[in-house]
Design an enzyme around this catalytic site. Sequence first.
Site, PDB file in Angstrom:
ATOM      1  N   GLU A 191       0.836  -1.217   0.000  1.00  0.00           N
ATOM      2  CA  GLU A 191       0.000   0.000   0.000  1.00  0.00           C
ATOM      3  C   GLU A 191       0.866   1.261   0.000  1.00  0.00           C
ATOM      4  O   GLU A 191       0.798   2.096   0.908  1.00  0.00           O
ATOM      5  CB  GLU A 191      -0.958  -0.021   1.197  1.00  0.00           C
ATOM      6  N   GLU A 385      -5.130  -8.640  -0.917  1.00  0.00           N
ATOM      7  CA  GLU A 385      -5.819  -8.459   0.368  1.00  0.00           C
ATOM      8  C   GLU A 385      -7.290  -8.238   0.099  1.00  0.00           C
ATOM      9  O   GLU A 385      -7.663  -7.422  -0.750  1.00  0.00           O
ATOM     10  CB  GLU A 385      -5.301  -7.246   1.146  1.00  0.00           C
TER      11      GLU A 385
HETATM   12  C1  BG6 Z   1      -4.320  -3.274   4.859  1.00  0.00           C
HETATM   13  C2  BG6 Z   1      -2.949  -3.640   5.378  1.00  0.00           C
HETATM   14  O1  BG6 Z   1      -4.383  -1.904   4.809  1.00  0.00           O
HETATM   15  O2  BG6 Z   1      -5.432  -3.625   5.616  1.00  0.00           O
HETATM   16  C3  BG6 Z   1      -2.936  -4.803   6.346  1.00  0.00           C
HETATM   17  O3  BG6 Z   1      -2.043  -3.873   4.331  1.00  0.00           O
HETATM   18  C4  BG6 Z   1      -4.107  -4.668   7.291  1.00  0.00           C
HETATM   19  O4  BG6 Z   1      -1.692  -4.839   6.973  1.00  0.00           O
HETATM   20  C5  BG6 Z   1      -5.395  -4.724   6.495  1.00  0.00           C
HETATM   21  O5  BG6 Z   1      -4.122  -5.570   8.351  1.00  0.00           O
HETATM   22  C6  BG6 Z   1      -6.651  -4.682   7.320  1.00  0.00           C
HETATM   23  O6  BG6 Z   1      -6.639  -3.576   8.162  1.00  0.00           O
HETATM   24  P1  BG6 Z   1      -6.939  -3.712   9.716  1.00  0.00           P
HETATM   25  O7  BG6 Z   1      -6.869  -2.324  10.208  1.00  0.00           O
HETATM   26  O8  BG6 Z   1      -8.292  -4.299   9.814  1.00  0.00           O
HETATM   27  O9  BG6 Z   1      -5.888  -4.605  10.253  1.00  0.00           O
END
Ligand code: BG6
Length: 487
Positions: A191, A385
């Site tokens: 990101e 993701e």
């Molecule tokens: C993404 C990141 O922004 O979102 C991850 O690359 C992160 O590292 C994921 O865990 C989910 O976000 P959160 O705040 O729910 O952990």
Amino acid sequence: MSKNGFSKEFLWGGAMAANQVEGAWNVDGKGMSVADVAVYKPDISVEDFYAHNAMTSEMIETALSDKDDKKYPKRRGIDFYHRYKEDLALFAEMGFKALRVSIAWTRIFPTGEEEEPNELGLQFYENLFTEMRRLGMEPVVTLSHYEMPLNLSIKYNGWAERKVIDYFVKFSNVCFKRYKHLVKYWLTFNEIDSIIRNPFRPGGIILERCPEGKQEETIYQAIHHQFVASALVTADCHKIIKDSRVGCMITKLTTYPNSCHPNDVELSLKKNLINYFSSDVQVFGEYPKMIEKMFERKNIYIKMGPEDRDILRKHTVDFVSFSYYMSLTESANEELKRTSANTITGVKNPYLPSTDWGWQIDPIGLKISLIELYDRYKKPLLIVENGMGAVDKVENDGSIHDDYRINYLREHFKQMKEAVEEGVDLFGYLSWGPIDLISVSTNQMSKRYGYIYVDQDDEGNGTLDRSRKDSFYWYKKVIESNGEDLE
Ligand code: BG6
């Protein structure tokens, strides 16, 4: 291509980051990273988590003298460092074809400035990748996922300083040489755009240390350094690993206009263009004209080395990867109620439900994102993701019925399939947090994404035992049927 649209080689799997799973923050020579000072605050509201993530010199001082890992959950993670074999075996049981992990820079160069790498750190990842390969999983490896050496943050204000490029290039070079027979797919920065919204976590930037009135300029200078570093290591990777594929990685923040009023449409268009800024640089090899104009308007001056533009132009990425959790809505009316999203907020969309953390669930938004990205870049895409953070309840018999997660994923898979059938070149889907891990934004354990439950609470109590949720069996069937059996 099979009849459902996914190719036979489609990379089904999951994705995690070193700092959210490994723990062992001070083991085998590992140095402190920026993630090791992220504090868990029990009473924080979802809306406040921005302030929660801003880091000051004083907070760092406190964290440095505090050896407790209860308050700093990323120091303990889920102990993947010691349990990776057990966890990989569970992923293999689900049939994972690929797994995205990251390398903690501080395991290899504890302060970032050492002459020689730390052998124990290198050995850990060699063991990890070897075991992944043995189980038939393709490693997809991120070089920088929110955990640069804390030393570089303190000494140089992180990526604000150009010198950090050299340290990162050296670290990456060591990794390419050591893992060239094990890893083909590499992502440079997780990101990469997120530094604009959250300067410390991905960039080590302590805002109070920026020159007076120059915070924004410092952040854009830092992302420029990351772009150059990314291009340099892309070239190095291609040289060292002949069949390697290097990808950029963005937070896909697809934004809708709240109404058809042209003001709303223009605003959402501009938000989307800002979202494409970093992938434009990494795919097209140059800064978008509109971003350069914005710099001019805001008196932002980016110092570039004489060869920077050439470096960016020559060493572009092979594929585009991204995270997608929710869509956003924007309105010119600043009075409208807003809701949280991934490192950002947006106007509440009346057509979409939200998770407990306010992230608006929008499977069609995934299809829209895929189509837009492919149409813009015409490069292979990889989802690295996606998933739903939720509170899970363990029943008396130990089972976990996470049908909300299954529903979320099912609807996203349907849209993903439609996008592929409409011509998008998508070569894999790696869901976020296939095993419960520490939340990046809130440092909570209770925000769970996994198919595998980990017995640990927000304060770090629990056995750390792993157990299979309903979604575990469901995802196994999805993979077995190459995305055909979604029921
Ligand atoms: C993404 C990141 O922004 O979102 C991850 O690359 C992160 O590292 C994921 O865990 C989910 O976000 P959160 O705040 O729910 O952990």
